[in-house]
Design a protein around this motif. Structure first.
Motif, PDB file in Angstrom:
ATOM      1  N   ASP B 305       0.802  -1.219   0.000  1.00  0.00           N
ATOM      2  CA  ASP B 305       0.000   0.000   0.000  1.00  0.00           C
ATOM      3  C   ASP B 305       0.839   1.276   0.000  1.00  0.00           C
ATOM      4  O   ASP B 305       0.485   2.264   0.641  1.00  0.00           O
ATOM      5  N   LEU B 306       1.933   1.245  -0.736  1.00  0.00           N
ATOM      6  CA  LEU B 306       2.799   2.427  -0.776  1.00  0.00           C
ATOM      7  C   LEU B 306       2.205   3.522  -1.659  1.00  0.00           C
ATOM      8  O   LEU B 306       1.566   3.241  -2.667  1.00  0.00           O
ATOM      9  N   GLU B 307       2.415   4.745  -1.269  1.00  0.00           N
ATOM     10  CA  GLU B 307       2.073   5.927  -2.075  1.00  0.00           C
ATOM     11  C   GLU B 307       3.028   7.041  -1.687  1.00  0.00           C
ATOM     12  O   GLU B 307       3.851   6.859  -0.785  1.00  0.00           O
ATOM     13  N   GLU B 308       2.931   8.178  -2.331  1.00  0.00           N
ATOM     14  CA  GLU B 308       3.973   9.193  -2.203  1.00  0.00           C
ATOM     15  C   GLU B 308       4.167   9.685  -0.771  1.00  0.00           C
ATOM     16  O   GLU B 308       5.309   9.910  -0.334  1.00  0.00           O
ATOM     17  N   ASN B 309       3.100   9.845  -0.030  1.00  0.00           N
ATOM     18  CA  ASN B 309       3.272  10.374   1.328  1.00  0.00           C
ATOM     19  C   ASN B 309       3.908   9.351   2.261  1.00  0.00           C
ATOM     20  O   ASN B 309       4.721   9.682   3.120  1.00  0.00           O
TER      21      ASN B 309
END
Lengths: 494, 494
Positions: B305-309
């Motif tokens: 569940d990686l994303e930029e933040n």
């Protein structure tokens, strides 16, 4: 290489619609001689989406179609043969590509019918067969089932709050790619929408198609009355006028003027559509204007980022809306755009073929630990046909005479099973790669969804802190799983 | 009717991938004899997604492909002929279906190249031609451009925080339908990802494909070392071991043991993958274990569940991650799963052909009021090639000698244009229905995106309260628009 993205997309095969690791694992299993070891995988999600109490299964028809066509075309194999590893050598042995060329799907597949109400941890699809094949189909099954189950569930929630009002799905322009739109239209209808604006979905799936006109129609004529009259000329008995191009209530007055001319010629205006502004206020004012002018049967259609909570709010404010046009929020499942379905290995034939090794994927969180066995879901119902509790059990092991279910995340929550009325949710779909199931029509699946959702207790259907429907592991399965986790988890001294 | 959902999806036509109202309006225009009135539409969004300061245009290659193939097949026409209105009569006059049968796309299309940085209110596509046709293509253009622009922008943001780390897109299984996955893989690569797990995207678009193995691989072998060794046998120079099936740090130790055996045979372990737990802590511990054992070049891949933040946060915590596997959050643009692009009529030839009637769609909010004219976007750049301001102007009217741009939502924000270095963003794609543009390759579009995003001032690229890049209407266009709004908006006495 600069291929046209859409042209001939499907022909000759969609078998490469998968993650590379399915193919690298396939290669490894083949190399190890493990390709035909019998394996069992389950596809399931852990929690219903949107914080709700249930989900509506969907996507099986797509999955069946994909499985039926599973084969590697010459183009597919040429592409796989072109892949290189970091040292510049071929990623795959050519003999493995020969193996793939001859590969035919020979698994057994059992699945829950589309439109069935389902809960966390329940297998929606079970695949049993040669390890290589059963692994290979993971990605496509997840892609096709995750999304449509998500959208059917969203539609069911909107149906819940819309009651007997009409729901039209208008979302194609904001959908995630063309099939994001097409399969969303299908799943939305399955979950309870009454129609779609998506003509391709109408053509392919027989979903009723509906439409009005855009603001540009009014702008092309310059003034609303001319534009409405022209539209009424084209569709004298099927006109809905969009009234908010310049000023909504002025637009309603213009619609009424044209509706009078229509009535003088023996036609009735079907409806008006509001697409912006305060829909509660504007719909009440529009209803009053229409009623006063004698157009009590003219429907009010509303659109503009509608979703279930906004519909509840509008109804609470006394909005007079007959038809809900729902787009972006429905087709993208905006507030939770993915269902976290997973596909986990649960059993593997012992190398000597003497029985099963059951497998479990651990996690720091018990909720993410998988369930071993060859699972069936048994749904117990009361005399009215209402679901009371679901039992997951291993069909490869004998059931004890006295049944108890245990919550997989809290072993102190147990229920003895007294009821003898039940149905088993997983039905045979493929046997040794042959389709053995006559899929229901989309209309039948939709009818099932409407009926099954209605049969749930309202406490499970409510949006805020819904009651958790009891889904348990049959007690001997639960005990076995606990033992397996203890064996696999390192016991670090404190 | 119970058609297989995927089989032959594209053949023979995707022209019904549209909203019904495009066809009902087409019928109305045809009936009124207005079908060939020359019209101009613009496709644009109002605000960049994710609260960011820019977007990366994408999807044009799909749109071009769709437009090139636009025609109504016999099946399409049979379906349209089968539609019935509320009185049971045919919705469309058979003569109109004959007209559709012969219809060929003859519009001019100008568009912004894929990979171009774009801002709110700027046309990404301009369609000029017969009203019926220019209207008809609305839905497909929006579907194809909205989504890919959204995903390319999301990928650009992840690229921004990943710096020179590798980004792999792993999202297919949670994508919104198969094309939601396929076109997301394309757009993610265009926006800055380095590779994808999606094999079909690799085949069709030449995107590098990457993959490791699943937890099930480990479970199938029972213990990690046996599983890792078997994988290394298949891919001696391209192995990444997933280490968290049972216990992450134990898994790292097992990976190291196998890596030692590999090294003894002249091979190096490529990496390990962490897929759960505290990635900051686990990656630091894993790095220490690997380094201590002499595997300083073994990469650490992380996913979950990686994303930029989250990537920013992990970096701030000193995570030792070399490759970011990004799935659901990227391919569904999870925190804003739709871009609200619109398609608005902006000009219409006067009936006597003497000139243009410019059109505007009003709204209670000035931000939603459309921009009249036949628009071009002129981007002024400084001597380093950095964008300084964009001017929207009407190419059908003469430009004044001295140029000023005015913020379309705040007429007091004005800037005189002093720079003489500019480029014009909209390029000719179709002329009278003929494709006149050689589309760049995907790799070229990706290079453009990386370069254009980097050329933006960091204040525009930042995530929190980004500086608003100046996009203004050329002053005479602004004044004309204001006048048009005043004419169209009812002036109610207070």
């Amino acid at each position: 290489m600069n291929p046209a993205p859409l042209s001939g997309l499907y022909a000759p095969s969609l078998s490469l619609l998968t993650d590379l690791y399915q193919l690298t694992m396939a290669y490894g299993y083949w190399q190890q001689g493990m390709q035909d070891r019998e394996a069992v995988f389950h596809l399931y999600f852990r929690k219903p989406p949107f914080g709700g109490g249930y989900a509506v299964a969907a996507g099986l028809a797509y999955a069946v179609d994909w499985l039926k066509e599973l084969h590697f075309s010459a183009d597919d194999l040429a592409y796989l043969g072109s892949l290189r590893g970091s040292k510049g050598t071929a990623l795959f042995d050519p003999k493995f590509l020969d193996y793939l060329r001859d590969l035919r799907f020979t698994c057994d597949v059992d699945a829950v019918a589309e439109g069935t109400v389902v809960f966390g941890n329940e297998p929606l699809v079970r695949v049993q067969g040669p390890l290589l094949q059963a692994q290979l189909v993971e990605t496509a099954l997840l892609t096709l089932v995750n999304f449509q189950t998500l959208i059917a569930t969203k539609a069911a929630r909107i149906r819940e709050v819309a009651g007997s009002d009409q729901i039209l799905e208008f979302g194609l322009r904001r959908a995630q790619g063309f099939d994001g739109g097409l399969s969303a239209s299908r799943a939305a209808y399955l979950g309870g929408a009454d129609g779609t604006s998506n003509v391709l979905a109408g053509q392919r799936f027989g979903i009723p198609v509906r439409g009005t006109h855009a603001h540009s129609w009014v702008m092309a004529f310059g003034d609303e009355e001319t534009a409405f009259a022209a539209y009424a000329q084209a569709f004298p008995d099927d006109s809905v006028f969009l009234v908010d191009t310049y000023d909504t209530l002025e637009g309603v007055r213009h619609a009424i003027n044209v509706a009078r001319q229509m009535r003088a010629q023996g036609h009735e205006l079907g409806g008006i559509r509001l697409d912006s502004g305060d829909l509660a206020y504007l719909s009440r004012e529009a209803r009053a204007l229409l009623d006063e002018a004698g157009f009590t049967n003219t429907r009010i259609v509303a659109s503009n980022d509608l979703e279930e909570n906004l519909i509840i709010s509008l109804k609470q404010q006394g909005a007079r809306i007959d038809t809900w046009g729902v787009g972006t929020q429905l087709v993208t499942a905006y507030n939770q755009p993915a269902l976290g379905g997973v596909y986990k290995l649960a059993a593997l034939r012992k190398p000597d073929n003497s029985g099963w090794d059951y497998t479990v994927k651990l996690s720091e969180q018990i909720v993410k630990t998988s369930i071993p066995g060859i699972l069936q879901v048994r749904r117990y119902e009361n005399e009215k046909g209402q679901p009371r509790a679901d039992m997951l059990y291993n069909i490869a092991e004998p059931l004890p005479e006295s049944l108890t279910i245990v919550d997989p995340t809290d072993l102190t929550r147990r229920r003895p099973i007294r009821s003898t009325t039940f149905r088993e949710l997983l039905e045979p779909i493929f046997r040794q790669g042959e389709l053995v199931h006559q899929l229901p029509t989309l209309a039948e699946s939709r009818a099932r969804a409407l009926q099954e959702v209605q049969s749930l207790d309202p406490s499970i259907r409510r949006f805020l802190n819904p009651h958790v429907y009891p889904v348990g592991l049959e007690a001997t399965l639960h005990d076995y799983r606990t033992q397996l986790i203890l064996e696999k988890r390192p016991q670090r001294p404190a």
